[in-house]
Structures are given as structure tokens and as C-alpha cells.
Design an enzyme around this catalytic site. Structure first.
Site: not given
Ligand code: NAD
Length: 473
Positions: A132-133, A156-157, A206, A228-229, A262, A360
Site C-alpha cells: 500500500w505504500n 493484485k494491489p 511487501g 522485494e521485502l 522500504c 521495520e
Molecule cells: P504485506 O506483506 O502486508 O502485504 C503485501 C501484499 O500481500 C498485499 O497486496 C496483501 O494483500 C498481500 N497478501 C497478504 N497475505 C498474503 C498471502 N498469504 N499470500 C499472498 N499475498 C498476500 O505488506 P504491506 O504492509 O502492504 O507493505 C509494507 C511492506 O512492504 C513493508 O515491509 C515494506 O518495506 C515493503 N516494501 C518493500 C519494497 C521493496 O521494494 N523492497 C517496496 C515497498 C514496500
């Protein structure tokens, strides 16, 4: 599913997350569409994507307000949406040449009568699951090069920020050739989980916790994953740095977008020689930062997009203070008109075992630790499960770079911070728990979507079994 508005706290939007069956149907449709898409030349695919870039530009008037409602932020939503056509045009221009260069023909081998050629065969269907960021950028950053490679793409956003999907899909619908191979769907975690074993390559951005689940699912399905976490990016400020400039850099790199990036700087290690003026300047500059409230068009930082993230940030601040950290400014999440805001928060003397040093934060929070020896700073900067990126600020690029090469991170900003948000040309790996798999940056962003098929040509006589008779050896 009701969706909260980050500025008002009201649930003013709804989505209907796609079920597993609906996901399966969508993947079938996209796979059908991909067959013709892959037979197009890269230039032809580029031409279709250029039409899409124009369509997005023409519809920014609908997309930007939706993205603004998703994120509660004004200027950054404009930059984010308006930047996408440029990214599409960049890949449309670059990809054809990269594909030609990747398909080597008539290469000699160790056997004089045998030559080889390499064909690049795209994965048929790429899945993208995004956070979502930066909802629009991260939904499309992998999708655009995958389309140029000849793949179909299912995106899927995050369910936290889904409002931009409808206006964006309207632009896709205007271009029938694209609509056959690109689908951006509404859904939650269950929808994301349902995608993993239905695609041929999964791109996930995520958290580490979800990334691990997606990685495990990809391993079960025997497909590659680009994960990419999260990050816990350190910045080292050397004794030779100008304290005021270094403080300005640290502040911007930590708090821009409310720290919800991130690659945000999340820990600062400053040399004792300049610690006092650095902290004084950082505090003064932080206190001059204004919230984008009540006027979204004024100030520097907006509300937390995700309610839970505000709670995480507050808990980490409280944990650090309870363990002995000193709060110099900020420190309390405020509810203003239903939105959750945190003024830039500076902590010092933070014990290394505090959650805010280990986990984080994703908020506008800057823990500052003072070091005496540079070795100490390097060891502490490297003492993390994460290794997304890092930064070193010093009196010269050369001096900062010497320290930068000793940091365990996939990208190091030298005499600046968070440069991976501005520059995507350099390929980088994620170290540690910050990710796994081929990089989205640099040319790998495109090339990872191809498998290589070797065509191995015999122009002489094929060997007969007699050549392998035991008596010949
Ligand atoms: P999140 O892991 O909660 O969710 C990310 C996505 O995964 C969402 O679309 C969600 O619906 C989906 N999801 C949830 N459970 C799932 C499952 N079991 N299987 C498949 N998909 C599932 O992350 P968030 O809170 O939306 O985003 C923030 C995180 O993203 C932070 O940790 C941030 O550092 C990271 N991030 C990383 C980068 C990068 O390039 N490394 C860039 C931006 C954000």
C-alpha cells in the site's frame, strides 16, 4: 470489504475481493491472450504500451484523486501517477534492443561443427502482488517490463489502497490488445494467496512475513519468485560531514512520505565529533516540518496510510523510551480529523535491543546513535536481519564510498540517502531478509521474465553409437 480513508478514518469505499475461482478464470483469460501477445515483435508490444502511456496521461484527472484518497497524500500521488507514463515509455524504448542483445545467434562452441543460438522465451503469466505504500508505482513496476517481455500479467494491489484500480483499469480497457494480457484485480491476502500456484512467475513486494509465505508457495508450485521485502536502512554520518547538511539529508530520507518507504533511513549512526551540532540541527529542522493537515496542499507529511502502522510506530517509540532512549522531539501519534499523524520523531541513546532498532518502523522516526570508532558504526549498521539499502554521508564521496562498500546492503547511497527511490538503473540484490530472487532494477528488471532456450545446431555428421563402443576407449 470496507476500506478506510486515511485522512478521515471513515470506511468510505468498498471492494469485492476476487475468490479463488475468479482468479483461476482470470488467469485462463490472460493465458489465452498471451499467445498472440508473445508473437508480436518487441517493437509492436512497445507500440501498444505507448498507447497505454498516452491513455494514462489523458486520465490522470481521474487516477490522481483516487490515489490521493487511497494514500491521503497530495503531491506524492501526483508524482506517482504522472511518473507511470514515463516508466512505460522508458521500457518500450529500451526493451527491444535488450531483447536483441539477449538473443545471441550462431555462436561457436567447443565442437567445431556445432553452433548455438539463444531464444528468449517469456514466462506465459506473471503474477504481481503489491503493497500500500506506493500503490500505483509498485503495482506496475514489475508489470510493465513483464508485458514488454511478452508475458501476460495479473496484478493484485493491496486491499488497503484499492481506489486507483478502477480508473487505471479504464485506461487498460481503452486498448483491447492490452486488455487481453493485463488485469489489475481487487483482492485481499486470500486473493493474493490464490494467485501463487496459478502463475508462472510471481513478483511480490511487501512484508517479510507475507514474503515468506509467497516464497514457500512459489517453491511448492516450482516457480521463480522476486521477493522485494522490508528494510531497516542505516545511515552512517562520518566525522568529516557537515552536520547541518547531513541532518537535512537524514531528515528528508527518513520522513518523506511519512517514512512509509522500504528504503527510508530508519537508523542513524553519527560520529561523536559532530554529534552535538548534528542532533541540534536535526531537531530544529524536524520541528520546522509541518503536517499536511488540515490543508492537504500545505506542509510536508501526511497521515499514516494504514491504521495498524501508526500503532506499530507508537509501540516501537514507547518500547525504546521504556528501555532508556531519550526522546528529543515528536513521539506521539495524533488523531486529527480521523487521520493518524506523527510529527518527525527523534530518539537518541536507543538501546540496540529495542524493537525500533531491530524491526521495520515505517513511520517518520529517526533513532540516532553516537559512535566513537567507525568500526563500531559499521558493525552496528550491519547488525540487522535486513539488508535492503544503506547510506553514508561524509566530507567527500571517496571517503563515504570506502565505508559504503563495507555495508551489507543491496544499494548504498553515497553522500545522500534513499537514492533507490530516484534511480532505477542500477541492478541491486536484496541482502538478508530484505528479499530474494532476480532484481527489478537495471536490465534484470526485464530479462528475469525470460527463460533461455538454446538452439544447438549440428552442421556436421551426428555421432553414431559406434563412436561409443567400449573398444574405442
Ligand atoms: P504485506 O506483506 O502486508 O502485504 C503485501 C501484499 O500481500 C498485499 O497486496 C496483501 O494483500 C498481500 N497478501 C497478504 N497475505 C498474503 C498471502 N498469504 N499470500 C499472498 N499475498 C498476500 O505488506 P504491506 O504492509 O502492504 O507493505 C509494507 C511492506 O512492504 C513493508 O515491509 C515494506 O518495506 C515493503 N516494501 C518493500 C519494497 C521493496 O521494494 N523492497 C517496496 C515497498 C514496500
Amino acid at each position: 470489504m470496507k476500506i478506510r480513508n486515511p485522512r478521515t478514518g471513515e470506511a468510505d469505499y468498498e471492494i469485492a475481493p476476487l475468490s479463488r475461482n475468479a482468479v483461476v478464470d482470470e488467469t485462463r483469460r490472460l493465458r489465452d491472450g498471451q499467445v498472440a501477445w508473445a508473437t508480436k515483435t518487441p517493437d509492436e508490444r512497445g507500440a501498444v504500451l505507448l498507447q497505454w502511456a498516452d491513455a494514462i496521461e489523458a486520465d490522470l484527472g481521474a487516477i490522481i484523486p483516487a490515489l490521493t484518497d487511497d494514500t491521503g497524500r497530495g503531491g506524492i500521488s501526483k508524482i506517482e501517477a504522472a511518473g507511470v507514463p514515463g516508466q512505460i515509455r522508458r521500457w518500450a524504448e529500451m526493451a527491444p534492443q535488450l531483447i536483441v542483445e539477449g538473443q545471441l545467434t550462431d555462436q561457436p562452441t567447443s565442437v567445431p561443427t556445432i553452433t548455438t543460438s539463444t531464444r528468449l522465451v517469456p514466462y506465459q503469466l506473471v503474477g504481481v502482488i503489491s503493497p500500500w505504500n506506493f500503490p500505483m508505482t509498485l503495482a506496475l513496476i514489475d508489470a510493465i517490463p513483464a508485458l514488454m517481455a511478452g508475458s501476460a500479467v495479473l496484478v493484485k494491489p493491496s486491499e488497503v489502497t484499492p481506489r486507483f484500480i478502477k480508473p487505471l483499469m479504464e485506461t487498460v480497457g481503452e486498448i483491447p490488445e492490452l486488455a487481453g494480457v493485463l488485469s489489475i484485480i481487487e483482492g485481499d491476502g486470500a486473493t493474493g494467496a490464490a494467485m501463487v500456484d496459478q502463475v508462472d512467475y510471481i513478483c511480490f513486494t511487501g512484508s517479510v512475513a507475507t514474503g515468506r509465505k509467497v516464497g514457500e508457495g512459489a517453491a511448492q508450485a516450482f516457480i521463480p519468485a522476486s521477493l522485494e521485502l522490508g528494510g531497516k536502512d542505516p545511515m552512517i554520518v562520518l566525522a568529516s560531514a557537515d552536520p547541518e547538511t547531513a541532518a537535512a539529508t537524514a531528515l528528508r530520507a527518513s520522513i518523506v512520505n511519512t517514512g512509509q518507504a522500504c528504503q527510508s533511513i530508519e537508523r542513524v549512526y553519527v560520529a561523536r565529533d559532530i554529534a552535538e551540532p548534528f542532533l541540534a540541527s536535526l531537531t530544529t529542522q524536524a520541528e520546522a516540518v509541518e503536517l499536511n493537515y488540515p490543508d492537504i496542499n500545505h506542509g510536508h507529511i501526511g497521515p499514516f496510510i494504514f491504521e495498524k502502522q501508526a500503532e506499530i510506530a507508537q509501540n516501537q517509540i514507547d518500547d525504546a523510551v521504556s528501555k532508556g532512549a531519550i526522546l528529543l522531539t515528536g513521539g506521539t501519534v495524533e488523531n486529527l480529523g480521523g487521520g493518524l499523524y506523527l510529527r518527525p520523531t527523534i530518539l537518541t541513546d536507543v538501546p540496540p535491543e529495542s524493537d525500533i532498532i531491530r524491526e521495520e518502523n515505517f513511520g517518520p522516526v529517526i533513532p540516532v546513535m553516537i559512535y566513537d570508532q567507525i568500526e563500531e558504526a559499521i558493525a552496528q549498521a550491519n547488525d540487522s536481519i535486513f539488508g535492503l539499502s544503506a547510506a553514508v554521508v561524509g566530507g567527500s564521496v571517496t571517503e563515504a564510498e570506502q565505508i559504503g562498500t563495507r555495508l551489507k546492503a543491496g544499494a548504498v547511497s553515497i553522500n545522500d540517502g534513499s537514492l533507490t527511490s530516484m534511480v532505477w538503473e542500477a541492478e541491486k540484490s536484496s541482502f538478508g531478509y530484505s528479499g530474494l530472487g532476480a532484481s527489478r532494477m537495471g536490465t534484470s528488471g526485464l530479462m528475469r521474465f525470460f527463460r533461455k532456450q538454446a538452439l544447438i545446431r549440428q552442421s556436421g555428421d551426428a555421432a553414431r553409437i559406434e563412436a561409443f563402443a567400449e573398444e574405442n576407449f
